[in-house]
Design an enzyme around this catalytic site. Structure first.
Site, mmCIF file in Angstrom:
data_model
loop_
_atom_site.group_PDB
_atom_site.id
_atom_site.type_symbol
_atom_site.label_atom_id
_atom_site.label_comp_id
_atom_site.label_asym_id
_atom_site.label_seq_id
_atom_site.Cartn_x
_atom_site.Cartn_y
_atom_site.Cartn_z
ATOM 1 N N ASP A 153 -1.836 -2.696 3.687
ATOM 2 C CA ASP A 153 -1.997 -4.137 3.500
ATOM 3 C C ASP A 153 -2.961 -4.405 2.339
ATOM 4 O OD1 ASP A 153 -2.368 -7.032 4.181
ATOM 5 O OD2 ASP A 153 -1.337 -6.467 6.003
ATOM 6 N N HIS A 228 -5.480 -11.187 4.368
ATOM 7 C CA HIS A 228 -4.285 -10.770 5.105
ATOM 8 C C HIS A 228 -4.482 -9.440 5.837
ATOM 9 C CE1 HIS A 228 -0.022 -9.485 5.553
ATOM 10 N NE2 HIS A 228 0.264 -10.770 5.514
ATOM 11 N N SER A 567 4.164 -11.298 9.434
ATOM 12 C CA SER A 567 2.994 -10.455 9.166
ATOM 13 C C SER A 567 2.053 -10.431 10.364
ATOM 14 C CB SER A 567 2.197 -11.008 7.987
ATOM 15 O OG SER A 567 2.745 -10.602 6.770
#
Ligand SMILES: *[C@@H]1O[C@H](CO)[C@@H](O)[C@H](O)[C@H]1NC(C)=O
Ligand SMILES: *[C@@H]1O[C@H](CO)[C@@H](O)[C@H](O)[C@H]1NC(C)=O
Ligand SMILES: *[C@@H]1O[C@H](CO)[C@@H](O)[C@H](O)[C@H]1NC(C)=O
Ligand SMILES: *[C@@H]1O[C@H](CO)[C@@H](O)[C@H](O)[C@H]1NC(C)=O
Ligand SMILES: *[C@@H]1O[C@H](CO)[C@@H](O)[C@H](O)[C@H]1NC(C)=O
Length: 784
Positions: A153, A228, A567
């Site tokens: 990520d 994220h 996600s």
């Protein structure tokens, strides 16, 4: 007189075309050259063996480029541990030639992939009102202790409390990972965050060939400057953090799926450029290291377009992972609800769609006192003074001069006229620009509030966002009613109530409109996605290098943030896979996936079939096997297992020949009589073109109790399903039984449409098991 001139012009133009074509040919780009697996045993990897491999890559490329120096200059990664291949800057001609070499499985451009952007665990039954019930998989596995979950990520914010290591034992001795902090002395790993690496050569190579300037925040550190990666990793395995909230909303104990598991961050995603943010060459390097380091589960919340498995870094990397017993969980993508939009569809991947939680951050719209009362959701930090009403206006009616009606309708930046907006609440329509940006547009124009109304395609999918002004988000039908009312009166006055956290809302879950859907665009015979999990308004840890909205004008910093996307659902399943690995260390990735899939539920908390965001019944193309039920997954009764050889046979079915497949596993020969893809022992059934009758084979392994299972079938409309035998008797653990499923289109089948059903093995003993597989079938009429 015009004749000669035009004659003169034509050859010049041609010359220009020819010239520019030759510069295109000479242009260098980054590629991945993939050979399959190494001949060395991964357990015997040493510096020496890795140098030998790298050297063989130089020599291989030198035979095309003419010298070893040129080869060394152009290769920027040698994959030397599990994955055999290299990434290099090449001319297209050379790349094409290399692809012809018999030892090469594939050569593909180093393409970019995109990121697919605490109450969840209560909703999933792991705890009840903060207490862990006896049947919880948490209790059975001590919260996933001894499992290592890796995440590909944007890196990690190591200071987040979700990665604190109080009370944790020493780092497992088998762990070979590293904390790559030599250029970021403030970055520290600990006994929870046991590894962090970053891979950016592929990103830089892509940028170099594009002449894009390198973004300033592409720092040499696994530190997350985006948010994220911190969010996804803490969702999979964050520790218990009391009083976590965003602006006071959703206050509670934040935690990941496997709170006691160790975590490792592999940073492969960088500030977005034209072409993507997470590049194949870096993704492969991260997989190669993560397998070597010793992770048990990998969570990958990113993806691109589905295509050839061996021209995609995620599919290749996860193939090697699964071959070595490591589960790979990927997001299905946010391109829904279009049919065939699902990504990460390789049959060795566990592919996750997104659905809602039973929590809402309710902020309502009141018009003309109580003439209209519309339910909405929001995580705005600011609120309007209680009971104070403001003039209401549709953004279209507040259009600035020289701006298109569509831009004003969607409230893109600078599209509204401050004279018309000042002191008012503005209704904006979803789509095109970021949801929170619409609020910024209103705020800049002097508005006091915003109502964000869905367009038709997003229906009832309401997302609570950290808006920069008092705002709320409402459904499509409510938006239509609101605009109609505003149109009927010139002087509506309205109010937006302050957000309130509401729990146990109904119905839940329902599918998010953004969640990508099947059928599988690569092999329609494999149903994808596999499962759904919460992915709407998920509260988890965040990077304090950025704002909760991620937009430049937002200067706020928060330790926890609410995000939506597949996600967010993907790491929920990665956490559950970690728990299953802790409970059953010997299970294969396919067994873990089977357990998660066959125990999933297809009804919501009102006991009706799970719906989509338009209140229609959702199908397995949206949710796969259904919504994850972790406490049942730990004890599935039967599993549909797949060995690495089954996946090799699958590659034979796709047309790879024995010598190509031998690079993965020596010795290997494709089966003499070809197997149908539909016969891959998958825990779901998809038959894309049913004409007449088809017979499928499956086998199940007993991992539960000794006893008898009886088959139950929910027939798809117009299709008869018979199973032979209808009863399976298991006398011992680990015993395997095969059965046949015959599907036949009846006369009343509607030709050309998918219809859905299910096959369930039931064992109604004291510890009864229901082993459920969805069926998707499309009758195409009789063969003539
Ligand atoms: C397998 O395919 C490769 C690439 O198409 C080819 O070079 C090779 O000769 C084939 N091998 C066999 C045994 O058919
Ligand atoms: C990139 O920029 C350099 C210098 O500005 C130039 O020489 C080169 O041709 C450019 N390359 C491409 C692929 O545009
Ligand atoms: C969150 O809950 C905790 C425990 O109930 C409480 O002490 C704390 O004040 C709450 N925080 C907020 C912002 O509501
Ligand atoms: C608003 O009302 C007018 C007539 O009163 C009508 O022509 C128009 O279509 C309406 N617009 C909307 C968005 O309902
Ligand atoms: C099913 O039939 C359609 C239409 O003829 C075809 O395009 C498709 O390739 C077929 N799919 C499979 C998996 O055979």
């Amino acid at each position: 007189m015009g004749g000669p001139r035009s004659l003169f012009v034509l050859p010049l133009l041609l010359l220009f075309v020819v010239l520019s074509q030759s510069t295109v040919q000479a242009e260098k780009k980054s590629y991945v050259v993939y050979f399959g697996a190494h001949s060395h045993d991964p357990k015997e990897i040493s510096l020496e063996s890795e140098q030998k491999v790298a050297n063989s890559h130089y020599e291989f490329l030198a035979s095309f480029l003419g010298s070893k120096e040129k080869a060394q200059d152009s290769i920027f990664y040698s994959y030397t541990k599990y994955i055999n291949g290299f990434a290099a800057i090449l001319e297209e001609q050379d790349a094409k030639q290399i692809a012809q070499h018999p030892n090469v499985i594939s050569v593909f451009p180093n393409r970019g992939h995109k990121l697919h952007t605490t109450r969840s665990w209560d909703f999933l039954g792991l705890e009840r009102n903060g207490r862990v019930p006896e049947r919880s998989i948490w209790g059975k596995t001590n919260y996933g202790e001894n499992v290592i979950i890796g995440n590909l990520d944007t890196g990690v914010w190591p200071e987040s409390e979700s990665f604190g290591d109080e009370g944790m034992g020493p780092v497992p001795t088998e762990w070979k990972g590293e904390c790559e902090n030599h250029k970021d002395s403030k970055f520290h790993c600990n006994r929870k965050l046991i590894g962090a690496r970053f891979f950016k050569q592929g990103y830089l190579a892509f940028i170099g060939s594009q002449n894009t300037t390198r973004p300033a925040d592409a720092i040499d550190s696994p530190r997350d400057t985006d948010g994220h990666g911190t969010h996804t990793l803490s969702t999979a395995a964050g520790r218990l953090v009391p009083s976590a909230n965003l602006f006071g909303y959703g206050n509670g104990t934040a935690k990941g799926g496997a709170p006691n598991a160790r975590v490792a961050a592999y940073k492969v995603c960088w500030p977005p450029v034209d072409g993507g943010e997470c590049f194949d060459a870096d993704i492969l390097a991260a997989f190669d290291h993560a397998l070597f380091d010793g992770v048990n589960v990998l969570s990958v919340s990113l993806g691109g377009l589905a295509g050839d498995y061996f021209e995609d870094g995620i599919a290749i990397g996860s193939f090697h992972a699964v071959k070595h017993g490591i589960t790979v969980v990927c997001s299905a993508g946010n391109s829904g609800p279009d049919a065939g939009s699902v990504a990460n569809v390789a049959p060795w991947i566990l592919t996750v769609g997104a659905s809602t939680l039973d929590r809402e951050f309710q902020a309502d719209v009141l018009i003309d006192d109580t003439k209209m009362h519309i339910k909405g959701q929001s995580l705005s930090a600011s609120k309007l003074p209680a009971k104070k009403f403001y003039p209401f206006i549709s953004s279209v009616d507040a259009k600035a001069a020289d701006v298109s009606e569509v831009d004003a309708m969607q409230c893109v930046l600078d599209s509204l006229d401050p004279k018309k907006v000042k002191g008012k609440i503005v209704v904006c329509i979803r789509g095109n620009n970021a949801r929170v940006e619409k609020g910024e547009t209103v705020r800049e124009a002097g508005g006091v509030g915003m109502v964000l109304a869905n367009d038709e395609s997003t229906g009832n999918e309401i997302i609570a966002d950290a808006h920069v002004l008092p705002a709320t988000h409402i459904s499509y039908s409510d938006g239509v009613a609101l605009l109609k009312y505003l149109n009927s009166t010139r002087s509506a006055l309205g109010h937006i109530t302050a957000p309130e956290t509401k729990l146990a809302t109904k119905p839940a879950p329902f599918m998010a409109a953004f969640s990508s859907q099947g059928p599988n665009p690569v092999n329609e015979e494999i149903l994808k996605p596999d499962i759904t999990a919460p992915g709407v308004s998920i509260l988890a840890a965040y990077s304090e290098a950025t704002s909760p909205t991620g937009l430049d004008f937002d200067k706020r910093r928060v330790p926890f943030n609410s995000e939506s996307g597949t996600s967010m659902s993907c790491p929920h399943i990665a956490g559950v896979a970690g728990l299953l690995k802790a409970a059953h260390p010997g299970w294969s990735p396919s067994a873990i996936r089977s357990a998660i899939m066959t125990t999933a539920i297809v009804r919501d908390n009102t006991h009706r079939p799970i719906e989509d965001s338009s209140s229609h019944r959702a199908t397995p193309f949206a949710y796969g096997s259904g919504h994850v039920h972790p406490n049942r997954a730990v004890d599935p009764g039967l599993i549909y297992d797949l060995s690495p050889n089954d996946y090799l046979n699958f590659l034979c079915m796709l047309g790879y020949n024995s010598s190509q497949i031998a690079t993965f596993s020596h010795p290997y020969k494709c089966p003499e009589t070809p197997i149908k893809i539909e016969d891959l022992n998958y825990p779901s059934i998809a038959v894309p073109n049913l004409s007449g009758k088809v017979t499928l084979t499956r086998r199940v392994k007993n991992v539960g109790t000794i006893g008898t299972y009886q088959v139950h079938v929910e027939e798809p409309r117009g299709v008869s399903v018979s199973v032979e035998p209808t009863k399976l008797e298991f006398c011992r653990l680990g015993e395997e039984k095969e059965f046949k499923v015959v599907l036949e289109a009846r006369n009343d089948a509607s030709v050309g449409d998918y219809v859905f059903g299910a096959l369930i093995w039931k064992n109604d003993g004291r510890h009864g098991h229901h082993v459920r597989s969805p069926i998707a079938v499309r009758p195409v009429g009789q063969k003539l």
